[in-house]
Design a protein around this motif. Sequence first.
Motif, PDB file in Angstrom:
ATOM      1  N   SER A   4       0.854  -1.185   0.000  1.00 28.07           N
ATOM      2  CA  SER A   4       0.000   0.000   0.000  1.00 28.07           C
ATOM      3  C   SER A   4       0.890   1.236   0.000  1.00 28.07           C
ATOM      4  O   SER A   4       2.023   1.187   0.455  1.00 28.07           O
ATOM      5  CB  SER A   4      -0.905  -0.005   1.238  1.00 28.07           C
ATOM      6  N   TYR A   6       0.104   3.913   1.671  1.00 23.36           N
ATOM      7  CA  TYR A   6      -0.314   4.712   2.818  1.00 23.36           C
ATOM      8  C   TYR A   6      -0.273   3.854   4.064  1.00 23.36           C
ATOM      9  O   TYR A   6      -0.710   2.708   4.046  1.00 23.36           O
ATOM     10  CB  TYR A   6      -1.743   5.206   2.573  1.00 23.36           C
ATOM     11  N   SER A   7       0.253   4.374   5.143  1.00 23.44           N
ATOM     12  CA  SER A   7       0.191   3.656   6.422  1.00 23.44           C
ATOM     13  C   SER A   7      -0.323   4.604   7.484  1.00 23.44           C
ATOM     14  O   SER A   7       0.094   5.756   7.568  1.00 23.44           O
ATOM     15  CB  SER A   7       1.554   3.087   6.817  1.00 23.44           C
ATOM     16  N   LYS A   8      -1.267   4.123   8.261  1.00 22.07           N
ATOM     17  CA  LYS A   8      -1.903   4.928   9.293  1.00 22.07           C
ATOM     18  C   LYS A   8      -1.351   4.631  10.675  1.00 22.07           C
ATOM     19  O   LYS A   8      -1.298   5.493  11.528  1.00 22.07           O
ATOM     20  CB  LYS A   8      -3.408   4.679   9.265  1.00 22.07           C
ATOM     21  N   GLY A  23      -2.967   0.314   6.841  1.00 27.15           N
ATOM     22  CA  GLY A  23      -3.222   1.414   5.926  1.00 27.15           C
ATOM     23  C   GLY A  23      -4.490   1.132   5.166  1.00 27.15           C
ATOM     24  O   GLY A  23      -4.726   0.006   4.733  1.00 27.15           O
ATOM     25  N   TYR A  24      -5.330   2.130   5.015  1.00 25.38           N
ATOM     26  CA  TYR A  24      -6.622   1.969   4.335  1.00 25.38           C
ATOM     27  C   TYR A  24      -7.438   0.821   4.926  1.00 25.38           C
ATOM     28  O   TYR A  24      -8.104   0.076   4.222  1.00 25.38           O
ATOM     29  CB  TYR A  24      -6.431   1.758   2.829  1.00 25.38           C
ATOM     30  N   GLY A  25      -7.356   0.621   6.240  1.00 28.48           N
ATOM     31  CA  GLY A  25      -8.156  -0.385   6.918  1.00 28.48           C
ATOM     32  C   GLY A  25      -7.679  -1.810   6.753  1.00 28.48           C
ATOM     33  O   GLY A  25      -8.330  -2.744   7.181  1.00 28.48           O
ATOM     34  N   LYS A  26      -6.534  -2.020   6.104  1.00 24.61           N
ATOM     35  CA  LYS A  26      -5.981  -3.356   5.925  1.00 24.61           C
ATOM     36  C   LYS A  26      -4.777  -3.507   6.853  1.00 24.61           C
ATOM     37  O   LYS A  26      -3.988  -2.587   7.016  1.00 24.61           O
ATOM     38  CB  LYS A  26      -5.566  -3.576   4.478  1.00 24.61           C
ATOM     39  N   GLN A  48     -13.713  -2.134   8.206  1.00 28.19           N
ATOM     40  CA  GLN A  48     -12.259  -2.164   8.182  1.00 28.19           C
ATOM     41  C   GLN A  48     -11.714  -1.884   9.578  1.00 28.19           C
ATOM     42  O   GLN A  48     -12.413  -1.367  10.434  1.00 28.19           O
ATOM     43  CB  GLN A  48     -11.736  -1.118   7.207  1.00 28.19           C
ATOM     44  N   GLU A  50      -9.886   0.111  12.367  1.00 24.51           N
ATOM     45  CA  GLU A  50      -9.675   1.530  12.661  1.00 24.51           C
ATOM     46  C   GLU A  50      -8.335   1.726  13.378  1.00 24.51           C
ATOM     47  O   GLU A  50      -7.526   2.546  12.982  1.00 24.51           O
ATOM     48  CB  GLU A  50     -10.817   2.068  13.527  1.00 24.51           C
ATOM     49  N   ARG A  66     -13.825   0.036  12.240  1.00 16.68           N
ATOM     50  CA  ARG A  66     -14.290   1.371  11.873  1.00 16.68           C
ATOM     51  C   ARG A  66     -15.816   1.424  11.886  1.00 16.68           C
ATOM     52  O   ARG A  66     -16.481   0.512  11.423  1.00 16.68           O
ATOM     53  CB  ARG A  66     -13.791   1.713  10.469  1.00 16.68           C
TER      54      ARG A  66
END
Length: 83
Positions: A4, A6-8, A23-26, A48, A50, A66
């Motif tokens: 991905s 993006y990483s959250k 990232g992105y719920g994965k 997904q 959160e 989420r």
Amino acid sequence: PYPSGYSKHVATSPDGTKFAVMGYGKLYVWNPAMWSKPLRVEPQSKRQFEVFAFHPTKPLLISVDRGQHLVKFFDTVNWKVQK
């Protein structure tokens, strides 16, 4: 490589045997000793992930879905939800 752009959220298990990125719920989990293809952990619902965290003393990953705010406990050995 991380699948991905993006990483959250990132976390390492207290014993250092798992490194997780969301990232992105994965959610993807690596074994830092090998750094092979990551394991993708599914949220077990239509929602997904959160947020997540590793339990400080047990082999568990705690997650919140989420929208529903449901807390789930995943066994980090077999990656099944504990009931």
